[in-house]
Design a protein around this motif. Sequence first.
Motif, PDB file in Angstrom:
ATOM      1  N   MET A  30      47.347  42.895  37.040  1.00  0.00           N
ATOM      2  CA  MET A  30      47.256  41.733  38.263  1.00  0.00           C
ATOM      3  C   MET A  30      46.334  41.610  37.493  1.00  0.00           C
ATOM      4  N   GLU A  31      45.198  42.352  36.579  1.00  0.00           N
ATOM      5  CA  GLU A  31      44.384  41.470  35.815  1.00  0.00           C
ATOM      6  C   GLU A  31      44.686  40.297  34.903  1.00  0.00           C
ATOM      7  N   ALA A  32      45.775  40.207  34.232  1.00  0.00           N
ATOM      8  CA  ALA A  32      46.393  39.610  32.996  1.00  0.00           C
ATOM      9  C   ALA A  32      47.101  38.191  34.476  1.00  0.00           C
ATOM     10  N   LEU A  33      47.788  38.744  35.447  1.00  0.00           N
ATOM     11  CA  LEU A  33      47.787  37.308  36.351  1.00  0.00           C
ATOM     12  C   LEU A  33      46.901  37.049  37.148  1.00  0.00           C
ATOM     13  N   ILE A  34      45.917  37.584  37.230  1.00  0.00           N
ATOM     14  CA  ILE A  34      44.695  36.715  37.763  1.00  0.00           C
ATOM     15  C   ILE A  34      44.298  35.918  36.724  1.00  0.00           C
ATOM     16  N   HIS A  54      43.488  28.153  43.591  1.00  0.00           N
ATOM     17  CA  HIS A  54      41.566  28.561  43.401  1.00  0.00           C
ATOM     18  C   HIS A  54      42.488  29.554  44.584  1.00  0.00           C
ATOM     19  N   ASP A  55      43.157  29.158  45.822  1.00  0.00           N
ATOM     20  CA  ASP A  55      43.312  29.562  46.491  1.00  0.00           C
ATOM     21  C   ASP A  55      43.866  31.015  46.639  1.00  0.00           C
ATOM     22  N   LEU A  56      45.311  31.135  45.567  1.00  0.00           N
ATOM     23  CA  LEU A  56      46.300  32.390  45.273  1.00  0.00           C
ATOM     24  C   LEU A  56      45.226  33.071  44.754  1.00  0.00           C
ATOM     25  N   TRP A  57      43.780  32.056  43.364  1.00  0.00           N
ATOM     26  CA  TRP A  57      43.399  33.105  42.045  1.00  0.00           C
ATOM     27  C   TRP A  57      42.078  33.902  43.591  1.00  0.00           C
ATOM     28  N   ASN A  58      41.574  33.235  44.449  1.00  0.00           N
ATOM     29  CA  ASN A  58      40.814  34.338  45.349  1.00  0.00           C
ATOM     30  C   ASN A  58      41.813  35.545  46.383  1.00  0.00           C
ATOM     31  N   THR A  59      42.764  34.688  46.451  1.00  0.00           N
ATOM     32  CA  THR A  59      43.389  35.951  46.730  1.00  0.00           C
ATOM     33  C   THR A  59      44.090  37.211  46.814  1.00  0.00           C
ATOM     34  N   LEU A  60      44.383  36.662  45.055  1.00  0.00           N
ATOM     35  CA  LEU A  60      44.720  38.119  44.681  1.00  0.00           C
ATOM     36  C   LEU A  60      43.821  38.671  43.532  1.00  0.00           C
ATOM     37  N   ILE A  61      42.503  38.359  44.171  1.00  0.00           N
ATOM     38  CA  ILE A  61      40.607  38.743  43.770  1.00  0.00           C
ATOM     39  C   ILE A  61      40.829  39.748  45.002  1.00  0.00           C
ATOM     40  N   PHE A  62      40.185  39.201  46.014  1.00  0.00           N
ATOM     41  CA  PHE A  62      39.986  39.764  46.894  1.00  0.00           C
ATOM     42  C   PHE A  62      40.750  40.541  47.506  1.00  0.00           C
ATOM     43  N   GLU A  63      42.135  40.083  47.687  1.00  0.00           N
ATOM     44  CA  GLU A  63      43.035  41.003  48.623  1.00  0.00           C
ATOM     45  C   GLU A  63      44.564  41.483  47.612  1.00  0.00           C
TER      46      GLU A  63
END
Length: 89
Positions: A30-34, A54-63
Motif C-alpha cells: 500500500m505504501e508503494a502504491l501510495i 490527489h483525491d485518490l492519494w488522500n483516500t489511500l492515505i486516510f481511508e
Amino acid sequence: MQTRQQRCRMLIGFAVDKAESEDLSDPDTMEALISNVYAAYYYCDEPAAAEQLHDLWNTLIFEPETYTGGEEVLAEALQGVAHSVGTAP
C-alpha cells in the motif's frame, strides 16, 4: 511537457499493476502504491487529472480500507486518469 506526461502515465501504470496483482492489505504494498500515485500527481500538469490523483492519494492515505477488496475499482479509476493525461485540450 511530453516527458512529464509519459512519467505520469508510467507511474500510474505502476500503481495499476500493484492494484491488480498485489495484496493491498500489506502495508508495504500500500505504501508503494501510495507513493506511485503521489509521484504521478507530481508529474501531472493537467488540472482535472491532477485533482483526481490527489483525491485518490488522500483516500489511500486516510481511508486505505476503501480500496482493500475493491482493487479493481481502484485500477479502473487509475486507468481512467492515465487515459486522460495528454488528451485534454
